[in-house]
Design an enzyme around this catalytic site. Structure first.
Site, PDB file in Angstrom:
ATOM      1  N   ASP A  72      -2.577  10.229 -11.618  1.00 47.64           N
ATOM      2  CA  ASP A  72      -2.891   9.009 -10.604  1.00 47.64           C
ATOM      3  C   ASP A  72      -2.481   8.111 -10.070  1.00 47.64           C
ATOM      4  O   ASP A  72      -1.844   7.401 -11.456  1.00 47.64           O
ATOM      5  CB  ASP A  72      -4.761   8.639 -10.900  1.00 47.64           C
ATOM      6  CG  ASP A  72      -5.513   8.038 -10.625  1.00 47.64           C
ATOM      7  OD1 ASP A  72      -5.030   7.667  -8.849  1.00 47.64           O
ATOM      8  OD2 ASP A  72      -6.172   6.812 -10.427  1.00 47.64           O
ATOM      9  N   ASP A 118      -1.792   6.604 -14.478  1.00 47.05           N
ATOM     10  CA  ASP A 118      -3.546   5.958 -14.626  1.00 47.05           C
ATOM     11  C   ASP A 118      -3.765   6.614 -16.019  1.00 47.05           C
ATOM     12  O   ASP A 118      -3.799   8.392 -15.816  1.00 47.05           O
ATOM     13  CB  ASP A 118      -4.325   5.583 -13.895  1.00 47.05           C
ATOM     14  CG  ASP A 118      -6.425   5.763 -14.744  1.00 47.05           C
ATOM     15  OD1 ASP A 118      -5.716   5.908 -16.384  1.00 47.05           O
ATOM     16  OD2 ASP A 118      -6.883   5.256 -14.107  1.00 47.05           O
ATOM     17  N   ASP A 162      -2.241   4.743  -9.248  1.00 48.15           N
ATOM     18  CA  ASP A 162      -2.754   3.744  -8.055  1.00 48.15           C
ATOM     19  C   ASP A 162      -2.487   1.862  -8.751  1.00 48.15           C
ATOM     20  O   ASP A 162      -1.545   1.789  -9.327  1.00 48.15           O
ATOM     21  CB  ASP A 162      -4.692   3.278  -9.075  1.00 48.15           C
ATOM     22  CG  ASP A 162      -5.840   2.526  -8.188  1.00 48.15           C
ATOM     23  OD1 ASP A 162      -5.696   3.208  -6.987  1.00 48.15           O
ATOM     24  OD2 ASP A 162      -5.782   1.731  -8.164  1.00 48.15           O
TER      25      ASP A 162
END
Ligand SMILES: [Zn+2]
Ligand SMILES: [Zn+2]
Length: 384
Positions: free
Chosen positions: A99, A288, A101
């Site tokens: 991920d 992450d 982000d």
């Protein structure tokens, strides 16, 4: 996080989300080995429903049309019994997921388009608040409207990750699925046999490597000995991976002699360590790590709408050309809704720039869904 939502907004989004799923069911991408996956849903009232399974795409679609969830998730893991409690599911492996982000990129533009919103009364502040000044509620949501710079940086970081996965891990392009999360990030899924059985600890090691954590002078064969620097790594060891990246960035010609000279020149072992840390934090992948280490995660499903934005989680076949605010927005531009806006806003949707004041405005459905999902506006008048 509890996310109360007013009835008018909830009815509006439910109607529009249902319409989306009616028209775009074909976009829902069934995961491989679908009967072995756990499915989860979030409702517009903020309830999470987990431990469901669907053996066929048709029954999943029927569930979605009937219940109209705000968010749809599917496990990265494959289970023998996907509906059982976590410890009894019979874990058979999991896709490796990443991920990227905005929260992890720490861009300076963030403060220009980040909002703090009371989950109870939708009061909005551009400055950080930990309590609503109107109703004193302490559940404050943080929402952001990514700008062009944000999107460009997210794509650059995603490409950085893909390059690491291909070059350093030998993962084949055909086994990588890259998608826009529907809100403020990109997801990369590795679906390659030799990675599926990795446990959480091994995935944590992969994440640590990608982020450039724990790189030391010793990783380069350099010791903090009184007798000087000892190079124990064959020179071929500098032709790939982090060692190659670091020596290239430091512009050191690859030979033990040069490395020794360079380290002496910059002030010895501690300075060399500082340089490594600096470069690692610059070029290490900003993922992450918690997402990657989780082998029981339910992860947003491709083709489903993100309840935090009303945009769809969309596969990116051409990352350079992909424009999230157009390619992931499936709501109409030629039908209008009156909304009341909680704070002056500037943004782009479907190639059009909007500058809206804090007032009641008539906007296309696409804009209304986006702003209401973001909690930055309320429905003023709408009849479906
Ligand atoms: Zn409030
Ligand atoms: Zn930005």
């Amino acid at each position: 996080m509890k996310k109360e939502i007013n009835t008018k907004n909830k009815d509006f989004l439910t109607t529009l989300f249902k319409e989306y799923y009616f028209k775009n069911l074909g976009l829902l991408n069934p995961p491989i080995q679908m009967p072995n996956r756990e499915f989860g849903f979030m409702t517009f009232d903020g309830k999470v429903i987990r431990h469901l399974s669907f053996s066929k795409l048709g029954s999943l679609k029927a569930y979605i049309i009937q219940n109209v969830p705000s968010d749809i998730f599917c496990s990265n893991a494959y289970y023998q019994f996907p509906t059982f409690p976590i410890n009894e599911k019979g874990w058979k492996g999991a896709d490796m997921i990443f991920d990227i982000d905005l929260n992890d990129l720490l861009l300076s533009c963030q403060k220009e388009h980040t909002f703090y919103i009371c989950s109870n009364c939708n009061v909005v502040s551009r400055d950080y608040i930990n309590q609503c000044y109107k109703c004193h509620n302490t559940t404050i949501l943080k929402n952001t409207i990514p700008c062009f710079r944000c999107i460009t940086s997210l794509k650059k970081e995603t490409k950085n990750l893909i390059e690491f996965l291909k070059k350093d891990f030998g993962i084949q392009e055909k086994n990588l699925e890259v998608s826009f999360s529907g809100n403020t990030g990109f997801h990369v899924v590795v679906c390659q046999d030799n990675y599926m059985l990795l446990d959480s600890k091994s995935r944590s090691d992969v994440a640590g490597y990608l982020m450039g954590r724990n790189l030391t002078p010793e990783s380069f064969g350099v010791r903090n000995d009184k007798g000087g620097y000892r190079i124990k790594i064959p020179l071929s060891g500098f032709s790939y991976g982090w060692r190659k990246r670091i020596v290239q960035r430091m512009k050191i010609p690859v030979s033990s002699d040069h490395l020794n000279k360079f380290i002496k020149k910059i002030g010895g072992y501690p300075s060399f360590k500082n340089e490594i840390d600096k470069i690692a934090s610059e070029i290490g992948v900003k993922i992450d790590p918690q997402v990657t280490t989780d082998i029981h995660r339910i992860f947003r499903m491709v083709g489903s709408l993100n309840g935090k934005s009303g945009l769809s989680k969309t596969i990116c076949y051409d990352l350079d050309k992909f424009d999230p605010m157009t390619d992931s927005c499936f709501f109409e531009n030629d039908k209008s809704v009156d909304i009341s806006i909680n704070i002056p806003l500037k943004f782009h949707i479907k190639g059009k720039k909007y500058v809206l004041d804090k007032s009641i405005s008539s906007v296309p459905v696409s804009v209304a869904v986006f702003l209401i999902s973001k909690r930055l506006a309320n429905v003023a008048n709408y009849s479906s």
